[in-house]
Motif scaffolding. Structure first.
Motif, PDB file in Angstrom:
ATOM      1  N   VAL A  99      32.642  14.074  42.312  1.00  0.00           N
ATOM      2  CA  VAL A  99      32.327  14.121  40.939  1.00  0.00           C
ATOM      3  C   VAL A  99      32.342  15.419  40.601  1.00  0.00           C
ATOM      4  N   SER A 100      30.709  15.296  41.226  1.00  0.00           N
ATOM      5  CA  SER A 100      29.429  16.657  40.286  1.00  0.00           C
ATOM      6  C   SER A 100      30.389  17.985  40.995  1.00  0.00           C
ATOM      7  N   VAL A 101      30.331  17.867  42.599  1.00  0.00           N
ATOM      8  CA  VAL A 101      31.135  18.809  43.331  1.00  0.00           C
ATOM      9  C   VAL A 101      31.776  19.790  42.461  1.00  0.00           C
ATOM     10  N   GLY A 102      33.077  18.457  42.291  1.00  0.00           N
ATOM     11  CA  GLY A 102      34.221  19.230  41.241  1.00  0.00           C
ATOM     12  C   GLY A 102      33.791  19.831  40.017  1.00  0.00           C
ATOM     13  N   LEU A 103      33.340  19.400  39.663  1.00  0.00           N
ATOM     14  CA  LEU A 103      32.650  20.168  38.080  1.00  0.00           C
ATOM     15  C   LEU A 103      31.875  20.708  38.620  1.00  0.00           C
ATOM     16  N   HIS A 104      31.397  21.637  39.582  1.00  0.00           N
ATOM     17  CA  HIS A 104      30.707  22.296  39.495  1.00  0.00           C
ATOM     18  C   HIS A 104      32.232  23.924  39.920  1.00  0.00           C
ATOM     19  N   ALA A 113      40.423  11.796  38.338  1.00  0.00           N
ATOM     20  CA  ALA A 113      38.937  11.722  38.598  1.00  0.00           C
ATOM     21  C   ALA A 113      37.864  10.837  37.872  1.00  0.00           C
ATOM     22  N   VAL A 114      37.479  11.849  36.935  1.00  0.00           N
ATOM     23  CA  VAL A 114      36.268  11.839  35.797  1.00  0.00           C
ATOM     24  C   VAL A 114      37.076  10.403  34.951  1.00  0.00           C
ATOM     25  N   ALA A 115      38.099  10.813  34.677  1.00  0.00           N
ATOM     26  CA  ALA A 115      38.468   9.336  33.911  1.00  0.00           C
ATOM     27  C   ALA A 115      38.604   8.046  34.598  1.00  0.00           C
TER      28      ALA A 115
END
Length: 337
Positions: A41-46, A312-314
């Protein structure tokens, strides 16, 4: 742990409250999937430019990884038999996969020394766990059977990322070997997967698709490494790698649709630690879609990729809330009356 065998119970505590050793013994190594889920999730947000949220989730990933690393070492030193028993279970490769996911996000920060250290650690653990897990594969396995592929492709992703930043052609070529080996492991695991898990699994059935998404991500990292001036692949090699990467993403999206339909057909709302193995493939599919959009120059994929990321975040928020509620209930039930 996904697909784990039952382990011997820990020794009873002297009081009603769980001791630190009890908590260690009761922690399933499948909790590594929580590190994987948070890290991706951190990678996706980046990738989507939400850097502040990405760094918050990176800090959470690092803290959870450190706690699990301490648990891993404590079991190895204090409870060798239990450690060996867990190292033979299908979910054991989460230790490698979680380390590589953290390393990939750390690599994007700039300085490569921490990412290199995580890559070295994962490389040491990888063969030890594979030689313990793969010989015990049987028919009718849960989704955790694909974790050997996930761990191998995680090494390929991190290796390619570090190779690009450090200009290390040998490391990129090693990552390419791991990429093809990961696909071979997936093909070997697929006939052993119990398809009934689609409607009966507790969450780790999603790894069947997640293994393809991390494979697609590995393909994009290998293509990106070639852009760093290393001149790794000729036109034919790059064309094959590009075609395989796109095919992997298409297959992953097909799995995503099938798995989502199975969830709708037979909802399983109760919390299980293996639900983190649902969040990870969701996040990995989003990251792979976003990465493929850039690597093969298909900008229209960015919209679906970002939409998948917020799904995915949800899912991450829902599973985290359920995990917190389950942990609180467990502590209250064990408190002295």
């Amino acid at each position: 742990m996904p697909g784990s065998r039952a382990l011997p119970p820990p020794p009873p505590a002297s009081s009603g409250r769980p001791s630190l050793r009890e908590r260690w013994a009761g922690r399933q190594p499948a909790a590594g999937a929580a590190v994987m889920a948070t890290g991706i999730v951190s990678v996706g947000l980046h990738l989507t430019g939400h850097e502040a949220l990405s760094r918050v989730t990176l800090a959470m990933t690092a803290a959870a990884w450190a706690a699990l690393a301490a648990d891993f070492v404590a079991r190895l030193v204090l409870e060798r038999e239990r450690w060996l028993a867990q190292a033979r279970t299908p979910g054991a490769p989460t230790a490698v996969a979680a380390t590589t996911v953290l390393g990939v996000r750390v690599s994007a920060l700039g300085p490569q020394t921490p990412a290199e250290a995580l890559l070295a650690l994962a490389t040491v653990l990888w063969p030890v766990l594979l030689v313990n897990v793969v010989p015990r594969w049987r028919r009718g396995m849960p989704g955790s059977v694909f974790l050997c592929c996930v761990a191998t492709q995680g090494l390929a992703v991190l290796g390619a990322a570090v190779a690009r930043e450090q200009g290390a052609a040998w490391l990129a070529h090693t990552a390419l070997v791991l990429f093809w080996l990961g696909l071979a492991l997936y093909c070997a695991a697929l006939p052993l997967f119990d398809l009934r898990q689609l409607t009966e699994g507790a969450g780790d059935q999603w790894v069947a698709g997640g293994a393809l998404s991390v494979s697609a991500l590995a393909g994009t990292e290998l293509l990106s490494a070639d852009r760093g001036g290393l001149y790794l692949w000729n036109d034919d090699d790059a064309g094959v790698l590009r075609s395989v990467t796109v095919a992997l993403l298409v297959l992953d999206l097909a799995w995503y649709a099938v798995l989502l339909a199975a969830e709708v057909r037979r909802p399983r709302p109760h919390y299980d630690v293996r639900r983190w193995s649902t969040v990870f493939p969701m996040g990995m599919t989003a990251a792979a879609t976003l990465s493929v959009a850039d690597a093969v120059d298909v900008p229209w994929l960015e919209g679906p990729g970002e939409a998948l990321l917020w799904v995915a975040v949800a899912a991450w928020l829902a599973v985290a809330a359920a995990a917190a509620a389950s942990g609180g209930a467990a502590l209250r039930s064990r408190a002295p009356r």
